[in-house]
Structures are given as structure tokens and as C-alpha cells.
Design a protein around this motif. Sequence first.
Motif, PDB file in Angstrom:
ATOM      1  N   VAL A 181      85.990-101.513 -73.871  1.00 20.73           N
ATOM      2  CA  VAL A 181      85.535-101.931 -75.199  1.00 20.73           C
ATOM      3  C   VAL A 181      84.603-103.135 -75.057  1.00 20.73           C
ATOM      4  N   THR A 182      83.505-103.100 -75.787  1.00 20.23           N
ATOM      5  CA  THR A 182      82.558-104.211 -75.841  1.00 20.23           C
ATOM      6  C   THR A 182      82.448-104.720 -77.270  1.00 20.23           C
ATOM      7  N   ASP A 211      87.451 -97.317 -87.037  1.00 17.43           N
ATOM      8  CA  ASP A 211      87.432 -95.860 -87.137  1.00 17.43           C
ATOM      9  C   ASP A 211      86.692 -95.285 -85.937  1.00 17.43           C
ATOM     10  N   ASP A 212      87.196 -94.210 -85.388  1.00 23.04           N
ATOM     11  CA  ASP A 212      86.500 -93.405 -84.389  1.00 23.04           C
ATOM     12  C   ASP A 212      85.960 -94.247 -83.224  1.00 23.04           C
ATOM     13  N   ASN A 213      86.837 -95.039 -82.622  1.00 24.06           N
ATOM     14  CA  ASN A 213      86.509 -95.829 -81.427  1.00 24.06           C
ATOM     15  C   ASN A 213      85.499 -96.945 -81.687  1.00 24.06           C
ATOM     16  N   GLN A 214      85.344 -97.335 -82.946  1.00 27.70           N
ATOM     17  CA  GLN A 214      84.415 -98.401 -83.299  1.00 27.70           C
ATOM     18  C   GLN A 214      85.070 -99.323 -84.313  1.00 27.70           C
ATOM     19  N   GLY A 215      84.418-100.454 -84.591  1.00 23.43           N
ATOM     20  CA  GLY A 215      84.962-101.310 -85.628  1.00 23.43           C
ATOM     21  C   GLY A 215      84.214-102.612 -85.797  1.00 23.43           C
ATOM     22  N   PHE A 216      84.562-103.297 -86.882  1.00 23.01           N
ATOM     23  CA  PHE A 216      84.070-104.635 -87.173  1.00 23.01           C
ATOM     24  C   PHE A 216      85.269-105.573 -87.268  1.00 23.01           C
ATOM     25  N   ARG A 233      83.976 -98.661 -78.261  1.00 21.46           N
ATOM     26  CA  ARG A 233      84.400 -98.146 -76.961  1.00 21.46           C
ATOM     27  C   ARG A 233      83.184 -97.482 -76.338  1.00 21.46           C
ATOM     28  N   THR A 234      82.729 -98.042 -75.231  1.00 20.45           N
ATOM     29  CA  THR A 234      81.466 -97.597 -74.659  1.00 20.45           C
ATOM     30  C   THR A 234      81.388 -97.992 -73.193  1.00 20.45           C
ATOM     31  N   ASP A 235      80.351 -97.556 -72.526  1.00 20.54           N
ATOM     32  CA  ASP A 235      80.129 -97.965 -71.144  1.00 20.54           C
ATOM     33  C   ASP A 235      79.822 -99.461 -71.096  1.00 20.54           C
ATOM     34  N   ALA A 359      97.138-104.473 -74.098  1.00 21.51           N
ATOM     35  CA  ALA A 359      96.496-103.218 -73.697  1.00 21.51           C
ATOM     36  C   ALA A 359      96.765-102.126 -74.731  1.00 21.51           C
ATOM     37  N   GLU A 360      97.992-102.069 -75.225  1.00 22.36           N
ATOM     38  CA  GLU A 360      98.319-101.090 -76.258  1.00 22.36           C
ATOM     39  C   GLU A 360      97.553-101.385 -77.542  1.00 22.36           C
ATOM     40  N   GLY A 361      97.386-102.683 -77.849  1.00 20.43           N
ATOM     41  CA  GLY A 361      96.705-103.066 -79.077  1.00 20.43           C
ATOM     42  C   GLY A 361      95.248-102.653 -79.101  1.00 20.43           C
ATOM     43  N   ILE A 362      94.534-102.895 -78.017  1.00 23.02           N
ATOM     44  CA  ILE A 362      93.110-102.542 -78.008  1.00 23.02           C
ATOM     45  C   ILE A 362      92.930-101.034 -77.931  1.00 23.02           C
ATOM     46  N   ASP A 363      93.831-100.346 -77.206  1.00 24.82           N
ATOM     47  CA  ASP A 363      93.740 -98.892 -77.137  1.00 24.82           C
ATOM     48  C   ASP A 363      94.014 -98.257 -78.496  1.00 24.82           C
ATOM     49  N   GLY A 364      94.917 -98.866 -79.262  1.00 28.60           N
ATOM     50  CA  GLY A 364      95.207 -98.332 -80.584  1.00 28.60           C
ATOM     51  C   GLY A 364      94.112 -98.610 -81.591  1.00 28.60           C
ATOM     52  N   ALA A 365      93.501 -99.797 -81.499  1.00 35.78           N
ATOM     53  CA  ALA A 365      92.458-100.161 -82.450  1.00 35.78           C
ATOM     54  C   ALA A 365      91.187 -99.358 -82.218  1.00 35.78           C
TER      55      ALA A 365
END
Length: 382
Positions: A181-182, A211-216, A233-235, A359-365
Motif C-alpha cells: 500500500v502506498t 473501497d476496492d483497494n483504495q481510499g482517502f 494498493r499498488t506496486d 498487518a490485519e488492519g491495513i489488509d482489511g482497509a
Amino acid sequence: MSASSPRIAIVGAGPGGLVCARVLQQHGIPVSVHDLDASRTARDQGGTLDMHPESGQQALRAAGLWEQFLELARPEGQQMRLAGRDGRILFDATPPEAGTDEGSPEIDRGRLRDLLLDSLAPGTVRWSHRLTRAEPLGGGTHRLHFSGGDTADVDLVVGADGAWSRVRRLLSEAVPVYTGVTFVETGLDDADHRHPALAALAGEGTMMALDDNQGFVAQRNGGGHIRVYVGMRTDEDWHQRRGVDLADADAVRDALLKAFTGWSDDLLGFITETDTGYVNRPLYALPVPHTWEHTPGVTLLGDAAHVMSPFSGMGANLAMLDGADLARALAAGPTLDDAVTAYESVLLPRSAEAAEGAAEGIDGAFAPDGAEQALAHMTRHH
């Protein structure tokens, strides 16, 4: 231990290192703090922090700074909002009333650091001391080498030097790895007057839209500033793959708008109405669990020991608790080594548990159903 005056050096003047120094001085134990910055004002200290009762607040009380903290804190900053990609508010937790110390009051990182720095004896912090290497001399002592040519021989070196710690190399070969995630950081100045619609959406604390691996993430700071993180969530090299020059603000803006196609115009304003430009911030974390074999004369605290994603909400809080616990152990321990051993026996399992949660938190968000997971979490915890 104070009678033998061990030579203790803390590398890094972040919240954890400064709490450690403050508590040591309260117990009459000499300490020096070495930081690579040229001064306390050399760089921006980042956003706002919520001080948790079981960690950050405990550390501030141990440091004798609780009342001073309350004078600077912003309890209203605890408001937590969740929105969908359409800008509709899905969850809104009302913060405690101003003037109370209930919950986890917020404070800007810069104000917290100034509070801690001002609490130390003059000359405690040695600025422009960038550690280049720590040389073992035997018997637990180390010679610290700094970029300006200065050296210091110490009986205990405390690595409080962050995610890319040089002190950590004495204990562990582990290095932080990219989380997937960046964040691209931007910001709004004098937001209530210059950006009233975005300020109203952000509220008085933190607003997340996922939403959908993105956010503000929009985070209210003091002085009317709102710090914004555009997450995806990106390279790790996403900008290179898309041919985006990070120094070209227009190119970054256009790339972000393209990536967030379909999101509400209300939320896209957090990208387009920037007053500060854009800073690329890939998120890193140490492997979980991060442990090491006890080594006389050296230990770690804070991000040097357990850098994790910000979705734990625990980073600075844990660093401060680490600092207070280490200092209290040093004040109570019969020997330097006994004290560090006792501290590490508490630190390591606590860090592992927090890092797993982060780790669980960022994967869930940052998941396909990030908003649903975040809503379930907020509903359980508010």
C-alpha cells in the motif's frame, strides 16, 4: 544503577527516545540523545496522534507530563468518520466534549515533540549527529561514530532511530518490506475558510473513505490544517510504471484522478484542492514477529524495533511506552544487562501482537470490501 552512572546514549529524538530520556533524567540517570536533524525545527514532524490510555497516556504520566499534555491536546480530534466512495457518511463517532481527557485525546506530533524536548535538561539532545556505525568494543560497550567525525563510547546504545535504524544492525538482519500500500500525502491549509466543503466532510477528527483497494484518509491537525492521505494498493514503483514524475504536481494529480475514476467529486476534491503538493509515501513494515537474541549493551524501541503500518494506531503510542518501560527498568534493575533483559521480555511479545494487528488492519482497509470491513471494525470498537 544510578550510582555507577552508566553511559547511556539514545539514537533518535522521536517520541519514544525522548520519553526514555525524560524518565531516565527523572530518576537521576545521565543520558544523551543523538539526532540526525540540524535542529528541532529542521523538518515537519507529521500529522496528529491519539494518545491511548494503556500506552501513550501511561508514558506521559510516567514522564510527569500529563497535565501539560492536556493543555495542548485536542479531544475533539477523536471524531472518526467512515464514508463510501460516493461520499456518503456510513459511520460517525462523536468525540468527547472539549476540556475532557476521556478516550484518546489527539495532539499534533510537532507539539508533542516540543513538549518532550522542553522537559529535558539543556544539552541533552545533540543535533546534527547522524550515526554512521556502532562499533562493538567488547564487554557490552560500543563506540558510536557520527557523520561529523564525533564519537562516543557508551555502555548502552538505545536504537530509537526509526524504520531504517542503523542500531538495529547490531541485533538483527531484518529490514522493513513494502506492505503493498502506498499513500500520497497532500494537505489543505486554513481549511474551514478556504475549503469549507472538504472541511465539513472531514469533520473535527479523521475521515476515511475506503473501497476496492483504495481510499482517502483526511486528518484534522491544529491550526486549521487538514492532512490528507490518498491510499492505494499498488506496486511500489507505481509512478514509474505509469510514467509519472513525482516532482510534477500536475502529473501526480492527473494520475491520482485517473486511478480514482468513479469516486465522488466531493472526495476527489481532496486531490484537486491541494495547498501543499504531493508526497509519495510507500508504507513499510518489519517481518512479524521481529525478534532478536539479547545482546549486552544494545536494545531497540519504537519503529526501530517494530515498524508497522499506521492502521494499528499504535506506532507512536508503543514507542512512548517502550521508552518509559526501558527507563523504568534501567532505574530499577540491579545491573544494566538485567534491566535490558527484563525490558525486552515485555517488549518483544507486545510488539508482535501489535504488528499482527497492524498487518490485519491495513489488509482489511485496502481490500475489495474495505468499507464493509472498516464499518464492522468501527461498530465493534465505538
